[in-house]
Design an enzyme around this catalytic site. Structure first.
Site, PDB file in Angstrom:
ATOM      1  N   ARG A 109       0.815  -1.226   0.000  1.00 46.62           N
ATOM      2  CA  ARG A 109       0.000   0.000   0.000  1.00 46.62           C
ATOM      3  C   ARG A 109       0.847   1.275   0.000  1.00 46.62           C
ATOM      4  O   ARG A 109       0.539   2.261  -0.656  1.00 46.62           O
ATOM      5  CB  ARG A 109      -0.867  -0.037   1.258  1.00 46.62           C
ATOM      6  CG  ARG A 109      -1.526   1.269   1.687  1.00 46.62           C
ATOM      7  CD  ARG A 109      -2.251   1.049   3.013  1.00 46.62           C
ATOM      8  NE  ARG A 109      -2.715   2.281   3.615  1.00 46.62           N
ATOM      9  CZ  ARG A 109      -3.946   2.782   3.453  1.00 46.62           C
ATOM     10  NH1 ARG A 109      -4.812   2.173   2.673  1.00 46.62           N
ATOM     11  NH2 ARG A 109      -4.313   3.890   4.053  1.00 46.62           N
ATOM     12  N   SER A 142      -9.363   2.787  -4.087  1.00 42.87           N
ATOM     13  CA  SER A 142     -10.289   1.673  -4.025  1.00 42.87           C
ATOM     14  C   SER A 142     -10.013   0.921  -2.723  1.00 42.87           C
ATOM     15  O   SER A 142      -8.925   1.079  -2.168  1.00 42.87           O
ATOM     16  CB  SER A 142     -10.117   0.745  -5.231  1.00 42.87           C
ATOM     17  OG  SER A 142      -8.972  -0.092  -5.093  1.00 42.87           O
ATOM     18  N   GLU A 151     -13.802   5.943  -3.568  1.00 39.91           N
ATOM     19  CA  GLU A 151     -13.327   4.578  -3.330  1.00 39.91           C
ATOM     20  C   GLU A 151     -14.055   3.755  -4.382  1.00 39.91           C
ATOM     21  O   GLU A 151     -15.256   3.488  -4.278  1.00 39.91           O
ATOM     22  CB  GLU A 151     -13.694   4.076  -1.926  1.00 39.91           C
ATOM     23  CG  GLU A 151     -13.027   4.812  -0.793  1.00 39.91           C
ATOM     24  CD  GLU A 151     -11.578   4.383  -0.538  1.00 39.91           C
ATOM     25  OE1 GLU A 151     -11.055   3.490  -1.244  1.00 39.91           O
ATOM     26  OE2 GLU A 151     -10.974   4.957   0.380  1.00 39.91           O
TER      27      GLU A 151
HETATM   28  O1  0X9 Z   1      -7.519   5.228   4.313  1.00 42.09           O
HETATM   29  C1  0X9 Z   1      -7.332   5.839   3.263  1.00 42.09           C
HETATM   30  O2  0X9 Z   1      -6.320   6.476   3.024  1.00 42.09           O
HETATM   31  C2  0X9 Z   1      -8.395   5.793   2.176  1.00 42.09           C
HETATM   32  N1  0X9 Z   1      -9.016   4.528   2.097  1.00 42.09           N
HETATM   33  S1  0X9 Z   1      -8.213   3.310   1.407  1.00 42.09           S
HETATM   34  O3  0X9 Z   1      -8.945   2.099   1.635  1.00 42.09           O
HETATM   35  N2  0X9 Z   1      -8.156   3.568  -0.153  1.00 42.09           N
HETATM   36  O4  0X9 Z   1      -6.894   3.282   1.943  1.00 42.09           O
HETATM   37  C3  0X9 Z   1      -9.431   6.784   2.473  1.00 42.09           C
HETATM   38  C4  0X9 Z   1      -8.915   8.101   2.570  1.00 42.09           C
HETATM   39  C5  0X9 Z   1      -9.958   9.006   2.261  1.00 42.09           C
HETATM   40  N3  0X9 Z   1      -9.668  10.295   2.465  1.00 42.09           N
HETATM   41  C6  0X9 Z   1      -9.928  10.778   3.598  1.00 42.09           C
HETATM   42  N4  0X9 Z   1     -10.485  10.050   4.520  1.00 42.09           N
HETATM   43  N5  0X9 Z   1      -9.624  12.022   3.707  1.00 42.09           N
HETATM   44 ZN    ZN Z   2      -6.424   4.122  -1.049  1.00 42.33          ZN
END
Ligand code: 0X9
Ligand code: ZN
Length: 413
Positions: free
Chosen positions: A231, A299, A374
């Site tokens: 990630r 996603s 997402e």
């Molecule tokens: O956790 C994250 O960074 C994002 N979800 S993920 O599953 N793609 O890793 C969401 C981030 C969304 N943005 C904010 N929450 N500001």
């Molecule tokens: Zn992400």
């Protein structure tokens, strides 16, 4: 031992020695907490390196996806049953899914500079496509570099503009999280439609587009070569590698939903903007005038949300406008094939997370219209939407992107 450290050893064994046994027998569970107490139970497990949380502990009623090593499964299942916590086994044997996955790592390579939406592209292919599009369409498309990644890959943006005067800019950021392959694929589809489909010229009448298809090229390549579920970035730490780029931006950095432990998936980095990739995005946004819209592509989850995520309840003054626009975008997407997004502020429909690029785009760069997708999941791990799903997902989402673009363009008038 921290869990990512453990994981990197596993991956090393997997790749370096044989693809035989690393995740053999590992199971993936979907667990849905009915009470806060049940969520607390899950939070405790998050600290145990035998469990890898593929999604974060969430609101009551929202399922959490957890991989468990063989040694803890029976005890885990017993406690779930004993405490009457709802769960299902999503993957019986993770190793099997990894073996299947290698089929996605196709051997067929694209002719240089060409694009396809029935396969995912290597970073070099993405770069070559941008260069080709710009070479073939010099009046419409310009590629420029915003800097290099930690491992010295060139990070490119493409600006698409009909050249009739300067217009407000819609900026699209993709590929922040390495394993979310559908995100760069959508960015490429947007470029493809804007430049190579003449019927879309009207979309350039009142707006300039800037698209960054890969915010994390090192991580992305690492998902191809070594660990499909990576990630973070690939900058080294003392014990573990990588920072979550989406916790590294300097707006309420580290306040919530971020970790100071370098082995964690949501490690925020040594300091705000410690990651060169985050600095590159910051600098280009600061240097670009008149950016009115910012879209971040992630996603998975079929969620469409707006800032802020640094703290529960923090929303911008224009949240209603963003909410309405998100609903309109969702309607356009749903009209294609019924795909529905859940819409709301980040913390309302997901979780608090400080240091995200979308929060910084609004709170740091002062961009008014900020939305994050997402995109839909699929495949055994959710992030690995099969190649045959790329085209349906990108074409339906494009309908929503156009709605957002139109709105931003009209708003500027
Ligand atoms: O956790 C994250 O960074 C994002 N979800 S993920 O599953 N793609 O890793 C969401 C981030 C969304 N943005 C904010 N929450 N500001
Ligand atoms: Zn992400």
């Amino acid at each position: 031992m921290k869990k990512m450290f453990l994981k990197s050893i596993i991956i090393f064994v997997l790749v370096g020695v044989s693809a035989g046994s690393s995740y053999e027998g590992y199971k993936v569970y979907k667990v849905t907490a009915k009470t806060e107490a049940e969520n607390d139970f899950l939070r405790e497990l998050e600290l145990n390196p035998e469990f890898d949380f593929w999604s974060k502990v969430n609101k009551i009623g929202k399922p959490v996806t957890i991989m468990a090593s063989t040694s803890v499964q029976s005890e885990f299942e017993q406690s779930l049953l004993r405490n009457e916590i709802d769960y299902s086994v999503e993957i019986q044997n993770v190793q099997k899914t990894i073996d299947l996955e290698s089929e996605y790592h196709r051997s067929r390579s694209l002719p240089i500079g060409r694009i396809a939406f029935d396969q995912y592209l290597r970073y070099g292919e993405i770069t070559a496509y941008l260069a080709q599009v710009a070479a073939d369409n010099p009046r419409l498309a310009t590629v420029s570099t915003i800097g290099e990644s930690y491992e010295n890959r060139t990070m490119n943006i493409i600006q698409i503009s009909d050249g009739n005067g300067r217009k407000p800019v819609l900026f699209i950021e993709a590929g922040m999280h390495a394993r979310e392959w559908i995100s760069p694929a959508l960015a490429l589809y947007i470029i493809n439609q804007l430049v190579e489909n003449e019927s879309n010229r009207a979309l350039l009448a009142d707006l300039d587009w800037i698209i960054l298809p890969s915010m994390n090229p090192d991580g992305y390549e690492y998902t191809w070569t070594t660990n499909r579920m990576w990630r973070k970035t690939r900058s080294p730490g003392s014990e573990c590698w990588g920072t979550d780029g989406n916790r590294n931006f300097g707006f309420h950095w580290m306040e919530n939903g971020a970790s100071d432990q370098e082995c964690e998936e949501i490690y925020a980095g040594k300091s705000a903007f410690s990651e060169v990739e985050a600095r590159n995005l910051r600098d280009i946004l600061n240097a670009t005038e008149n950016v009115l819209g910012f879209i971040s592509l992630h996603s998975y989850g079929q969620l469409l949300f707006y800032p802020y995520s640094y703290e529960v309840g923090a929303v911008p003054d224009n949240w209603k406008e963003l909410d309405e626009l998100a609903h309109k975008a969702n309607d356009a997407i749903a009209a294609v094939d019924g795909t529905e997004y859940t819409i709301g502020s980040s913390t309302e429909i997901l979780y608090p997370a400080a240091g995200c690029s979308d929060d910084w785009a609004m709170g740091g760069a002062g961009i008014d219209m900020v939305l994050t997708f997402e995109l839909p999941g699929g495949g055994p791990n959710g992030f690995d939407l099969p190649p045959e799903r790329i085209l349906p997902v990108v074409t339906e989402t494009w309908e929503g992107i156009k709605v957002i673009a139109d709105y931003v363009a009209q708003k500027a008038k």
